[in-house]
Write a protein that holds these residues in place. Structure first.
Motif, PDB file in Angstrom:
ATOM      1  N   LYS A  95      35.812   9.294  45.268  1.00  0.00           N
ATOM      2  CA  LYS A  95      36.406   9.666  46.546  1.00  0.00           C
ATOM      3  C   LYS A  95      35.743  10.923  47.079  1.00  0.00           C
ATOM      4  CE  LYS A  95      40.939   7.895  45.274  1.00  0.00           C
ATOM      5  NZ  LYS A  95      42.274   8.261  44.801  1.00  0.00           N
ATOM      6  N   GLU A  96      35.966  11.156  48.364  1.00  0.00           N
ATOM      7  CA  GLU A  96      35.461  12.382  48.949  1.00  0.00           C
ATOM      8  C   GLU A  96      36.678  13.239  49.293  1.00  0.00           C
ATOM      9  OE1 GLU A  96      32.727  13.561  52.635  1.00  0.00           O
ATOM     10  OE2 GLU A  96      32.490  11.487  51.936  1.00  0.00           O
ATOM     11  N   VAL A  97      36.772  14.416  48.697  1.00  0.00           N
ATOM     12  CA  VAL A  97      37.955  15.249  48.901  1.00  0.00           C
ATOM     13  C   VAL A  97      37.543  16.692  49.117  1.00  0.00           C
ATOM     14  CG1 VAL A  97      40.124  16.055  47.898  1.00  0.00           C
ATOM     15  CG2 VAL A  97      39.295  13.770  47.348  1.00  0.00           C
ATOM     16  N   GLU A  98      38.096  17.314  50.143  1.00  0.00           N
ATOM     17  CA  GLU A  98      37.840  18.743  50.283  1.00  0.00           C
ATOM     18  C   GLU A  98      39.109  19.531  49.988  1.00  0.00           C
ATOM     19  OE1 GLU A  98      38.102  19.915  54.854  1.00  0.00           O
ATOM     20  OE2 GLU A  98      36.510  18.429  54.453  1.00  0.00           O
ATOM     21  N   LEU A  99      38.925  20.671  49.326  1.00  0.00           N
ATOM     22  CA  LEU A  99      40.059  21.506  48.951  1.00  0.00           C
ATOM     23  C   LEU A  99      40.042  22.773  49.789  1.00  0.00           C
ATOM     24  CD1 LEU A  99      42.416  22.286  46.970  1.00  0.00           C
ATOM     25  CD2 LEU A  99      40.675  23.402  45.594  1.00  0.00           C
ATOM     26  N   ALA A 100      41.159  23.090  50.437  1.00  0.00           N
ATOM     27  CA  ALA A 100      41.271  24.341  51.180  1.00  0.00           C
ATOM     28  C   ALA A 100      42.294  25.220  50.472  1.00  0.00           C
ATOM     29  CB  ALA A 100      41.709  24.061  52.608  1.00  0.00           C
ATOM     30  N   ILE A 101      41.932  26.474  50.243  1.00  0.00           N
ATOM     31  CA  ILE A 101      42.863  27.389  49.579  1.00  0.00           C
ATOM     32  C   ILE A 101      43.260  28.486  50.548  1.00  0.00           C
ATOM     33  CG2 ILE A 101      43.170  29.018  47.673  1.00  0.00           C
ATOM     34  CD1 ILE A 101      41.238  27.367  46.046  1.00  0.00           C
ATOM     35  N   ASP A 102      44.558  28.693  50.674  1.00  0.00           N
ATOM     36  CA  ASP A 102      45.051  29.691  51.613  1.00  0.00           C
ATOM     37  C   ASP A 102      46.091  30.572  50.898  1.00  0.00           C
ATOM     38  OD1 ASP A 102      45.335  30.947  54.061  1.00  0.00           O
ATOM     39  OD2 ASP A 102      47.108  29.742  54.555  1.00  0.00           O
ATOM     40  N   GLY A 103      46.015  31.857  51.092  1.00  0.00           N
ATOM     41  CA  GLY A 103      47.010  32.755  50.506  1.00  0.00           C
ATOM     42  C   GLY A 103      46.723  33.113  49.060  1.00  0.00           C
TER      43      GLY A 103
ATOM     44  N   VAL B  56      42.929  18.233  50.615  1.00  0.00           N
ATOM     45  CA  VAL B  56      43.997  18.765  49.781  1.00  0.00           C
ATOM     46  C   VAL B  56      44.096  20.254  50.071  1.00  0.00           C
ATOM     47  CG1 VAL B  56      44.781  19.200  47.427  1.00  0.00           C
ATOM     48  CG2 VAL B  56      43.640  17.054  47.969  1.00  0.00           C
ATOM     49  N   GLU B  57      45.292  20.724  50.326  1.00  0.00           N
ATOM     50  CA  GLU B  57      45.466  22.147  50.611  1.00  0.00           C
ATOM     51  C   GLU B  57      46.294  22.802  49.532  1.00  0.00           C
ATOM     52  OE1 GLU B  57      47.050  22.894  54.493  1.00  0.00           O
ATOM     53  OE2 GLU B  57      45.583  21.556  55.437  1.00  0.00           O
ATOM     54  N   LEU B  58      45.825  23.962  49.106  1.00  0.00           N
ATOM     55  CA  LEU B  58      46.608  24.776  48.182  1.00  0.00           C
ATOM     56  C   LEU B  58      47.013  26.020  48.961  1.00  0.00           C
ATOM     57  CD1 LEU B  58      47.597  25.443  45.264  1.00  0.00           C
ATOM     58  CD2 LEU B  58      45.424  26.587  44.933  1.00  0.00           C
ATOM     59  N   ARG B  59      48.313  26.168  49.209  1.00  0.00           N
ATOM     60  CA  ARG B  59      48.792  27.300  50.012  1.00  0.00           C
ATOM     61  C   ARG B  59      49.744  28.135  49.180  1.00  0.00           C
ATOM     62  NH1 ARG B  59      49.404  22.907  54.127  1.00  0.00           N
ATOM     63  NH2 ARG B  59      51.443  22.512  53.235  1.00  0.00           N
ATOM     64  N   ALA B  60      49.662  29.433  49.354  1.00  0.00           N
ATOM     65  CA  ALA B  60      50.597  30.295  48.642  1.00  0.00           C
ATOM     66  C   ALA B  60      51.106  31.367  49.576  1.00  0.00           C
ATOM     67  CB  ALA B  60      49.922  30.933  47.435  1.00  0.00           C
TER      68      ALA B  60
ATOM     69  N   MET C  67      52.463  46.573  38.455  1.00  0.00           N
ATOM     70  CA  MET C  67      51.238  46.584  37.652  1.00  0.00           C
ATOM     71  C   MET C  67      51.088  45.298  36.861  1.00  0.00           C
ATOM     72  SD  MET C  67      51.305  50.475  36.300  1.00  0.00           S
ATOM     73  CE  MET C  67      50.011  50.322  35.088  1.00  0.00           C
ATOM     74  N   ARG C  68      52.205  44.612  36.651  1.00  0.00           N
ATOM     75  CA  ARG C  68      52.134  43.352  35.909  1.00  0.00           C
ATOM     76  C   ARG C  68      51.720  42.195  36.810  1.00  0.00           C
ATOM     77  NH1 ARG C  68      56.015  42.066  31.405  1.00  0.00           N
ATOM     78  NH2 ARG C  68      56.291  40.213  32.647  1.00  0.00           N
ATOM     79  N   THR C  69      51.641  42.440  38.128  1.00  0.00           N
ATOM     80  CA  THR C  69      51.311  41.324  39.009  1.00  0.00           C
ATOM     81  C   THR C  69      49.817  41.288  39.314  1.00  0.00           C
ATOM     82  OG1 THR C  69      51.691  42.555  41.033  1.00  0.00           O
ATOM     83  CG2 THR C  69      53.584  41.394  40.100  1.00  0.00           C
ATOM     84  N   LEU C  70      49.323  40.091  39.552  1.00  0.00           N
ATOM     85  CA  LEU C  70      47.923  39.865  39.890  1.00  0.00           C
ATOM     86  C   LEU C  70      47.883  38.857  41.028  1.00  0.00           C
ATOM     87  CD1 LEU C  70      46.359  39.283  36.353  1.00  0.00           C
ATOM     88  CD2 LEU C  70      46.001  41.239  37.827  1.00  0.00           C
ATOM     89  N   PRO C  71      46.786  38.878  41.823  1.00  0.00           N
ATOM     90  CA  PRO C  71      46.706  37.876  42.881  1.00  0.00           C
ATOM     91  C   PRO C  71      46.467  36.479  42.311  1.00  0.00           C
ATOM     92  CG  PRO C  71      44.699  39.170  42.803  1.00  0.00           C
ATOM     93  CD  PRO C  71      45.656  39.797  41.836  1.00  0.00           C
ATOM     94  N   LEU C  72      46.947  35.476  43.048  1.00  0.00           N
ATOM     95  CA  LEU C  72      46.749  34.084  42.647  1.00  0.00           C
ATOM     96  C   LEU C  72      45.255  33.767  42.487  1.00  0.00           C
ATOM     97  CD1 LEU C  72      48.427  31.444  42.243  1.00  0.00           C
ATOM     98  CD2 LEU C  72      47.860  30.867  44.594  1.00  0.00           C
ATOM     99  N   SER C  73      44.410  34.515  43.219  1.00  0.00           N
ATOM    100  CA  SER C  73      42.972  34.243  43.173  1.00  0.00           C
ATOM    101  C   SER C  73      42.402  34.352  41.758  1.00  0.00           C
ATOM    102  CB  SER C  73      42.220  35.198  44.108  1.00  0.00           C
ATOM    103  OG  SER C  73      42.482  36.528  43.730  1.00  0.00           O
ATOM    104  N   THR C  74      43.111  35.046  40.857  1.00  0.00           N
ATOM    105  CA  THR C  74      42.603  35.145  39.488  1.00  0.00           C
ATOM    106  C   THR C  74      42.597  33.791  38.778  1.00  0.00           C
ATOM    107  OG1 THR C  74      44.821  35.803  38.816  1.00  0.00           O
ATOM    108  CG2 THR C  74      43.208  37.548  39.009  1.00  0.00           C
ATOM    109  N   ILE C  75      43.378  32.824  39.298  1.00  0.00           N
ATOM    110  CA  ILE C  75      43.332  31.507  38.646  1.00  0.00           C
ATOM    111  C   ILE C  75      42.776  30.417  39.553  1.00  0.00           C
ATOM    112  CG2 ILE C  75      45.203  31.987  37.007  1.00  0.00           C
ATOM    113  CD1 ILE C  75      47.008  30.225  38.832  1.00  0.00           C
ATOM    114  N   THR C  76      42.598  30.706  40.870  1.00  0.00           N
ATOM    115  CA  THR C  76      42.177  29.626  41.766  1.00  0.00           C
ATOM    116  C   THR C  76      40.687  29.321  41.669  1.00  0.00           C
ATOM    117  OG1 THR C  76      41.913  31.231  43.525  1.00  0.00           O
ATOM    118  CG2 THR C  76      43.966  29.966  43.502  1.00  0.00           C
TER     119      THR C  76
END
Lengths: 623, 135
Positions: free
Chosen positions: A203-211, A257-261, A178-187
């Motif tokens: 610059k031109e930068v695209e961010l991909a978020i996975d997990g 830039v990729e953010l993976r979890a 119950m104390r855990t939350l998905p990373l999506s709450t901060i992404t």
């Protein structure tokens, strides 16, 4: 039953927060050119709903701002699209709306953004923590009950008790979850941060978020957002090259830039990877020589960008990120390839509630240190002194040695002869702290010391032990800096005479047991090697010249102690090597199996006695 | 200002606090000292799984001869603590607190059964204690 005003405000604020996140995401999609009428209508709906709920409770400013966004989006819908250059002003309007909604202090709550279809209740985090306290205590009482009943009755009661224990474990697990939350709450804020930074850098930068669905303890999530933003900034500002440089190197003009979890064993790995220039070949070469790239970058505050920008340098702040992650019982990894990019990995425990600690005693009271910060345990026998300060020589390096009691200014008796010392390691710094006695390694629930003591330096919290005592869990970085600056940190311990003893291989899968035996033997003058299971031990037996004795545990992964013993006996060259079995299996069958396999001695852990063990070893390994 | 008061003894002196401010009374038991904490904090106590600091009333009020055996658990917002006392004497109404006192931790004093009973200012006590800033 009626909800208080404050509760209603909180509810409106949370719902509006979800709307704002969606609006921002949809605006960014529209800006990228991928969006269309669908996004425009979604923004319209969200703006409308924020306007309605704000107006209902009399928040005029928020309602007006939401209404202006709504007007703008209605116009866009009529025109069949939104000109890209109007996205910027709209994002600012969304920010302003967020600030207007934040006008009042917020309360911390669990489950900020539930999946849209699952029914959800919002519970103040403190209530969940209280529940965890009570469950933990119930588990302790259950164990005591089991112990008390075990001495009077057997049979039927024990089955019921086992069932109770299983249920309690399950209960504890679900409360921890119950104390855990998905990373999506901060992404949600990250795409915007990357967009703003990239445009600032030209610059031109695209961010991909996975997990983003990966679950983490809410306390970890609260603190980790800043660290991730820092890594994203580093990637955009220092990793990704200017468009011209990229094209010359045969890369697409837009950086990625990729953010993976995702889970990695009992940890969660969060990675920030870019396809930019990577660190220089010279630095990679230096890392090869000196050990680790992350240490070099973190220690020196190294920056790979040649020009100084107002954004953090590649290494600047990396030490802060590393310290933060290590303070949580995690770690930091960094890989880089010149010209190809950099990947930083934050390794975090899934929950902060549970932490593996090494427990020990000083001055009659138990203390704990996160296992992640413990390098090894040594017995203090000979000390050298550097600038009039006691120190130990470890692997050819001088490590300051302090009495734990002196470091934290605790009253206490003098240390015993040849006390065990715990070597704390972080960011290339090492310090040894001596204590009275090691208690062992345990996974404990970390509790706060309470609001009154919360700001106090030196402690991560407290853990309640099986006997009801409270162990203070120490902050390793506090001890490291104290050890580096304190004037007198220890009275000179009594030294023992060195005697030329033999070389022993200690085999145990438990860190604390292994290190305890190592410290006892080293204090007695033996040279000690260690192995974590039978397979590793067998390899070491073949490698170590002049090995005099093997001291092995029985229950280990891969290859157990009996199998190891049999393998040694079957070996032509090492068949006569003395082997002592140290085990918690004290039953007759196990003893018999040990004797049949050819053990020279059999020591039961519960009857463990330093002196007897040393005498046995001396008898068998004496040269 | 009256209402039901919990009367406690510390050393040879008597003090009281409103029953509405008392969460519970517990055995002092074994305390774990927290090295480096302010002198009035004598340690932390395991209150059914919750770790709370224990404040020595004797240190705050500059008393001696105390032999604390009980803690009176009080709370102000998130700040929860146990006050170490020798004994809980009585729970009941006290005469009006008419005597003036000169202590930041007392609001007034009442004369009861020929004894002067200091009325504890729970909020002042809980807000006064905080760990020293890092050296």
């Amino acid at each position: 039953m009626s909800a208080s005003d404050e509760e209603i405000h909180e509810l409106v604020r949370q719902e509006a927060g979800d709307c704002l996140q969606r609006m921002e995401a949809n605006l960014l999609t529209l800006e990228s050119g991928d969006g269309g009428v669908g996004e425009i209508e979604a923004i319209l709906r969200d703006a409308h709903s924020v306007k309605g709920s704000s107006a209902m409770i009399g928040w005029g400013e928020a309602a007006n701002l939401a209404s202006s966004i709504e007007d703008r989006m209605e116009a866009a819908r009529e025109q069949g699209g939104l000109p890209p250059d109007s996205v910027g002003p709209l994002l600012h309007a969304v920010d302003a709306l967020g600030q207007a909604l934040d006008g009042e202090p917020k309360r911390e709550t669990v489950a900020k953004s539930p999946p849209p279809d699952a029914p959800t209740i919002r519970v103040p985090a403190a209530k969940v923590d209280r529940m965890l306290d009570v469950v933990g205590e119930t588990v302790l009482y259950h164990r005591r009950l089991e112990h008390a009943l075990g001495t009077v009755s057997g049979g039927g009661a024990s089955e019921e008790l086992d069932m109770g224990e299983q249920l309690l474990d399950e209960l504890q697990d679900s409360v921890i979850q119950m104390r855990t939350l998905p990373l999506s709450t901060i992404t949600a804020a990250f795409p915007r941060a990357v967009r703003d930074l990239a445009s600032q850098e030209g610059k031109e930068v695209e961010l991909a978020i996975d997990g983003a669905e990966t679950q983490l303890d809410r306390v970890i999530l609260d603190g980790i957002s800043e660290a991730i933003v820092h890594l994203l900034r580093n990637a955009v500002a220092h990793g990704i090259e200017e468009a011209g440089e990229r094209e010359a190197a045969g890369k697409p003009a837009a950086g990625r830039v990729e953010l993976r979890a995702g889970r990695r064993g009992r940890m969660v790995a969060i990675q920030v990877a870019d396809d930019g220039r990577g660190v220089s070949p010279e630095l990679l070469e230096r890392a090869d020589e000196e050990g680790s790239l992350v240490e070099i970058l973190a220690e020196t505050g190294f920056s790979t960008a040649e020009r100084v920008t107002d954004v953090a340098g590649r290494g600047v702040g990396l030490d802060a990120v590393k310290r933060h992650v290590e303070g949580l019982g995690g770690g930091l990894e960094l890989r880089s390839e010149a010209g190809r990019g950099t990947e930083v990995t934050l390794l975090l425990p899934i929950t902060l509630a549970l932490m593996k600690v090494l427990l020990f005693e000083r001055g009659g009271h138990p203390f704990g240190l996160p296992m992640a910060s413990v390098g090894r345990v040594v017995a203090v026998a000979g000390t050298t002194s550097l600038g009039n300060r006691p120190s130990l020589e470890l692997d050819g390096e001088v490590v300051p040695l302090s009495d734990l009691g002196r470091l934290i200014e605790a009253a206490g008796e003098p240390l015993p002869r040849n006390p065990p010392a715990i070597v704390i390691e972080s960011l290339g710094r090492r310090a040894a702290v001596a204590c009275d006695e090691l208690l062992g390694e345990e996974e404990v629930v970390i509790k706060s010391l309470g609001a009154i003591l919360a700001g106090m330096p030196g402690y991560l919290g407290a853990a309640i032990l099986g006997d009801g005592r409270i162990a203070l869990v120490l902050d390793p970085s506090f001890l490291l800096s104290k050890a580096a600056t304190a004037a007198t940190t220890m009275d000179r311990p009594a030294e023992t005479e060195e005697h030329a003893a033999g070389r022993v291989l200690v085999v145990d899968d438990q860190f604390a047991a292994r290190e305890l035996q190592r410290s006892i033997l080293e204090a007695a003058g033996y040279r000690v090697d260690v192995a974590r299971d039978g397979r590793e031990a067998l390899r070491r037996v073949g490698e170590i010249v002049e090995l005099d004795l093997v001291l092995t545990d029985v229950q280990m992964p891969e290859m157990d102690g009996f199998e190891l013993l049999e393998a040694i006996r079957a070996d032509e060259e090492h068949g006569s090597l003395p082997v002592v079995i140290v085990t918690s299996l004290g039953d007759e069958a196990s003893r018999k199996r040990g004797a049949e396999a050819g053990a020279d001695a059999y020591v039961v852990k519960e009857e463990f006695d330093q002196q007897t063990l040393l005498e046995t070893i001396e008898r068998l390994a004496g040269r | 200002m009256s209402g039901v008061q919990v009367r406690v003894r510390v050393g040879r002196e008597h003090y009281a606090l409103p029953v509405t401010r008392v969460l519970e009374v517990a055995e002092l038991g074994d305390l774990t000292p927290v090295p480096g904490s302010p002198p009035e904090i004598v340690g932390v106590h395991n209150l059914r799984g919750r770790v709370i600091p224990v404040l020595a009333l004797a240190t705050l009020l500059d008393l001696s001869d105390e032999e604390p055996e009980r803690i009176v658990v009080v709370e102000l917002d998130e700040r929860c603590a146990g006050l170490a006392v020798d004994a809980v004497v009585d729970v009941g109404e006290l005469p009006e607190a008419s005597e003036r006192v000169d202590s930041p931790y007392l609001t007034a004093a009442a004369l009861a059964d020929g004894l002067l009973v200091g009325m504890l200012d729970v909020d002042a006590i809980l807000s006064s204690v905080s760990p020293e800033a890092p050296a």
